[in-house]
Design an enzyme around this catalytic site. Structure first.
Site, PDB file in Angstrom:
ATOM      1  N   ARG A 132       0.566  -1.286   0.113  1.00 15.24           N
ATOM      2  CA  ARG A 132      -0.343  -0.065   0.289  1.00 15.24           C
ATOM      3  C   ARG A 132       0.872   1.128   0.000  1.00 15.24           C
ATOM      4  NH1 ARG A 132      -1.937   1.922   4.507  1.00 15.24           N
ATOM      5  NH2 ARG A 132      -2.098  -0.441   5.018  1.00 15.24           N
ATOM      6  N   TYR A 162     -15.001  18.236 -14.951  1.00 10.75           N
ATOM      7  CA  TYR A 162     -15.783  16.332 -15.205  1.00 10.75           C
ATOM      8  C   TYR A 162     -16.864  16.047 -14.397  1.00 10.75           C
ATOM      9  CZ  TYR A 162     -15.868  11.491 -15.319  1.00 10.75           C
ATOM     10  OH  TYR A 162     -15.418   9.719 -15.413  1.00 10.75           O
ATOM     11  N   ASP A 166      -5.787  19.226 -15.219  1.00  8.17           N
ATOM     12  CA  ASP A 166      -6.395  18.185 -15.512  1.00  8.17           C
ATOM     13  C   ASP A 166      -6.456  18.308 -17.269  1.00  8.17           C
ATOM     14  OD1 ASP A 166      -7.708  15.945 -16.506  1.00  8.17           O
ATOM     15  OD2 ASP A 166      -9.267  15.834 -15.341  1.00  8.17           O
ATOM     16  N   LYS A 179      -7.820   6.812 -19.113  1.00  7.26           N
ATOM     17  CA  LYS A 179      -7.894   7.245 -20.376  1.00  7.26           C
ATOM     18  C   LYS A 179      -6.787   6.941 -21.639  1.00  7.26           C
ATOM     19  CE  LYS A 179     -11.761   8.114 -18.426  1.00  7.26           C
ATOM     20  NZ  LYS A 179     -11.916   9.578 -18.613  1.00  7.26           N
TER      21      LYS A 179
HETATM   22  C1  PLP Z   1     -12.870   9.875 -16.979  1.00 10.31           C
HETATM   23  C2  PLP Z   1     -11.925  11.241 -16.412  1.00 10.31           C
HETATM   24  C3  PLP Z   1     -11.984  11.189 -14.804  1.00 10.31           C
HETATM   25  C4  PLP Z   1     -11.733  10.536 -13.728  1.00 10.31           C
HETATM   26  O1  PLP Z   1     -11.335  10.085 -14.421  1.00 10.31           O
HETATM   27  P1  PLP Z   1     -11.342   7.684 -14.098  1.00 10.31           P
HETATM   28  O2  PLP Z   1      -9.933   7.374 -14.012  1.00 10.31           O
HETATM   29  O3  PLP Z   1     -12.619   7.066 -14.540  1.00 10.31           O
HETATM   30  O4  PLP Z   1     -11.317   7.641 -12.239  1.00 10.31           O
HETATM   31  C5  PLP Z   1     -11.185  12.902 -14.898  1.00 10.31           C
HETATM   32  N1  PLP Z   1     -11.171  13.881 -15.806  1.00 10.31           N
HETATM   33  C6  PLP Z   1     -11.392  13.586 -17.207  1.00 10.31           C
HETATM   34  C7  PLP Z   1     -11.011  14.760 -18.122  1.00 10.31           C
HETATM   35  C8  PLP Z   1     -11.791  12.422 -17.398  1.00 10.31           C
HETATM   36  O5  PLP Z   1     -11.612  11.766 -18.735  1.00 10.31           O
END
Ligand code: PLP
Length: 372
Positions: free
Chosen positions: A47, A99, A171, A196
């Site tokens: 962890r 998001y 982000d 992603k």
């Molecule tokens: C998908 C996404 C998130 C969240 O990520 P997860 O891996 O689904 O928790 C945050 N910001 C953006 C822009 C995203 O496309």
């Protein structure tokens, strides 16, 4: 070194034990230590840290030009851990189209963590200036944004944040470090949903924060991850590491395909608007051209005829997969408001597309037959 080389080489040393070129996956949850707790190999418990995760974090820091990176179980695990590491009493200014689950965190959880939140259109610098408070400690920007592909001026926002002693988090999930380098533009932190494009193959959840400076914020964030447990799995880290190796090449094709799809959609009479930063008609096209190497693989568009027409288009596609998420090799499409639920600010006629690596001509044919 150039991005393409870093993406191939960072954290990619052959295994010192065996010479294996592909990195080993260390699944062990515990590591042998000395009788009085000394750590001969630097590791104690899964962890806290493990060698596969260390390789991923080395690669992530290198490709974003940061000092450190921390990996998490998902993008939202990275989001919540980072926010929980902020000192209580501060105000976080979020983009208005952040998001949708980050919006939920801001509304339902920040108060529990002793933080206040508000939202502003980050493309309007005068509005941002007016929304800053004496207790603002962080600006949380998403660029390009989900699902409207708004583009915020990272350098200008960094200057505004630093002017009041606050910090800027970007982000960068849609752009990836291959196309946008927020730290070089003045941001303090970059967040990625590794689920992603960095993973890139629709088979792993992960998240990361990359830090400009290796300072007390990293330590606080590390402590939150260690104690509250939002750790990435070693196999997940390994999959993302593999995805990073082909990121530069994939992003080139994603962006070229998305540009072609955006242009074809914009010329169709049933399409009311196309949101893609690579189109000269995009309101922040100039900012995007300045701060991005290419315009990415994500776009959205609005169709004439409202919600029913949008759902009908999605029902008629044959090649695209109707599914949420983005950034994988295969093209996905969805009617976004249906997924975000009744509280969604997304227009009812908006369709979001993650343009994959198929031939652009086939993707365009499929969308045009659905629209026709
Ligand atoms: C998908 C996404 C998130 C969240 O990520 P997860 O891996 O689904 O928790 C945050 N910001 C953006 C822009 C995203 O496309």
């Amino acid at each position: 070194m150039h991005f393409d080389t870093l993406a191939m080489r960072a954290g990619a040393e052959a295994d010192p034990e065996t010479g294996a070129v592909a990195p080993p996956i260390h699944l062990s949850t515990t590591f042998e230590h000395g009788p009085d707790g000394e750590l001969p190999h630097g590791y104690l418990y899964g962890r806290y840290a493990n060698p596969t995760q260390d390789r991923l974090e080395t690669a992530l820091a290198a490709i974003d030009g940061g000092s450190r990176a921390l990996a998490f179980a998902s993008g939202l695990a990275a989001t919540s851990s980072f926010l929980q590491a902020l000192p209580a009493g501060g105000h976080v200014l979020f983009a208005d189209d952040v998001y949708f689950d980050v919006r939920t965190i801001a509304r339902d959880y920040l108060p529990r963590w002793g933080l206040t939140a508000s939202h502003v259109d980050m493309t309007d610098l005068a509005a941002v200036r007016a929304a800053l408070r004496p207790e603002t400690t962080l600006l949380w920007v998403e660029t390009p944004s989900n699902p409207r592909l708004k583009v915020a001026d990272i350098a200008a926002l960094a200057e505004l944040a630093h002017g009041i002693g606050a910090r800027l988090l970007v982000d960068g999930t849609f752009a990836t470090p291959a196309l946008q380098q927020p730290l070089a533009l003045g941001a303090d932190y970059v967040l990625h949903s590794l689920t992603k494009y960095l993973g890139g193959h629709t088979d792993v959840l992960g998240g990361a924060v990359v830090f400009r400076a290796d300072d007390e914020v990293v330590q606080r964030c590390f402590q939150v991850r260690k104690t509250l447990g939002a750790i990435a799995s070693p196999f997940g880290c390994w999959l993302v590491l593999r995805g990073i190796r082909s990121l530069a090449v994939r992003m080139e094709r994603h962006a070229a395909n998305a540009q072609a799809v955006a242009e074809a959609l914009a010329a169709h009479p049933s399409v009311e608007a196309v949101h893609y930063p690579g189109l000269p008609s995009h309101p922040q096209h100039a900012v995007a051209a300045r701060q991005m190497k290419a315009f990415g693989g994500m776009l959205s568009f609005q169709v004439r005829g409202g919600l029913e027409a949008a759902v009908a288009v999605v029902a008629r596609v044959k090649l695209f997969t109707v599914a949420t998420s983005l950034g994988g090799v295969e093209s996905l499409i969805e009617h976004r408001a249906s997924i975000e639920g009744p509280a969604s600010p997304t227009p009812a006629n908006l369709i979001r597309v993650s343009v994959g690596l198929e031939h652009a001509g086939d993707l365009i044919d499929d969308l045009l037959q659905a629209l026709d």
